[in-house]
Design an enzyme around this catalytic site. Structure first.
Site, PDB file in Angstrom:
ATOM      1  CG  LEU A  44      49.810 -22.250 -30.724  1.00  0.00           C
ATOM      2  CD1 LEU A  44      49.555 -22.654 -32.173  1.00  0.00           C
ATOM      3  CD2 LEU A  44      51.074 -22.935 -30.227  1.00  0.00           C
ATOM      4  CG  ASP A  45      43.736 -20.412 -31.695  1.00  0.00           C
ATOM      5  OD1 ASP A  45      43.820 -19.187 -31.824  1.00  0.00           O
ATOM      6  OD2 ASP A  45      43.344 -21.179 -32.589  1.00  0.00           O
ATOM      7  NE  ARG A  46      42.519 -20.000 -21.690  1.00  0.00           N
ATOM      8  CZ  ARG A  46      41.491 -19.625 -20.972  1.00  0.00           C
ATOM      9  NH1 ARG A  46      40.631 -18.754 -21.445  1.00  0.00           N
ATOM     10  NH2 ARG A  46      41.321 -20.106 -19.776  1.00  0.00           N
ATOM     11  CB  SER A  48      46.569 -24.562 -30.329  1.00  0.00           C
ATOM     12  OG  SER A  48      45.369 -24.587 -31.071  1.00  0.00           O
ATOM     13  NE  ARG A 143      39.169 -21.602 -32.756  1.00  0.00           N
ATOM     14  CZ  ARG A 143      39.643 -22.224 -31.668  1.00  0.00           C
ATOM     15  NH1 ARG A 143      40.580 -21.662 -30.949  1.00  0.00           N
ATOM     16  NH2 ARG A 143      39.189 -23.407 -31.307  1.00  0.00           N
TER      17      ARG A 143
END
Length: 182
Positions: A44-46, A48, A143
């Site tokens: 999970l992106d930083r 998000s 993403r």
């Protein structure tokens, strides 16, 4: 077998160590989860927030992350602009990204989901409306939800993964985790 549900806060890396620049002080999973030998099932992106699953079971990890198993992941996205039926229909059919066509998604405009406050808060512009959409995908490209939303002219302001398969964030505050039965 261990399975942990974790509500990843904004600005936390979805890994246990920071391989960034020397002297970096970025927050990682190790700041929150003291359980040894568990690994994230997906990233999970930083920038998000939301549900991450961690496990010590390689088979389960593969079933969650491998696109061929089509595990559904549901996101709540606060987007800039108002989602039209045309934009939502494009998401439902799949959109062309630089790395190819996405699988069809489930997409709908929703009321404000009344989530926790994000720290720092999102940038709000009085002259530009925003809305929330719920989007469910069955693949997990880098993403992807942000890129899909941008492809239909709805740039993401905030992105929260609410569920993965049958597991959800329900009852977990940011930074909290719990071990669950499989």
């Amino acid at each position: 077998m261990t399975l942990i549900l974790f509500n990843k806060p904004f600005d936390v890396l979805s890994q246990f160590t920071d391989k960034g620049t020397e002297g970096s002080e970025r927050s990682t999973l190790s700041n929150y989860i003291p359980v040894p030998k568990v690994y994230p099932a997906g990233r999970l992106d930083r920038d998000s927030e939301g549900l991450m699953l961690l496990t010590d079971d390689g088979r389960l990890q593969m079933r969650i992350t491998e696109p061929r198993y089509k595990t559904k992941k549901t996101y709540l996205a606060q987007v800039e602009g108002i989602a039209t039926e045309e934009a939502l229909e494009k998401l439902r059919r799949g959109v062309m990204l630089k790395d190819g066509m996405t699988r069809p998604a489930e997409a709908e405009m929703i009321d404000d989901p009344q989530l926790w406050e994000r720290v720092p808060p999102i940038r709000v512009r009085k002259s530009v409306p925003d809305c929330w959409i719920k989007i469910t995908i069955s693949e997990g490209r880098n993403r992807q939800v942000r890129r899909m939303a941008a492809a239909v002219d709805l740039p993401c302001l905030r992105l929260v993964r609410w569920s993965v398969g049958n597991w959800s964030l329900d009852g977990l505050a940011p930074g909290e985790w719990k071990e669950v039965e499989r």
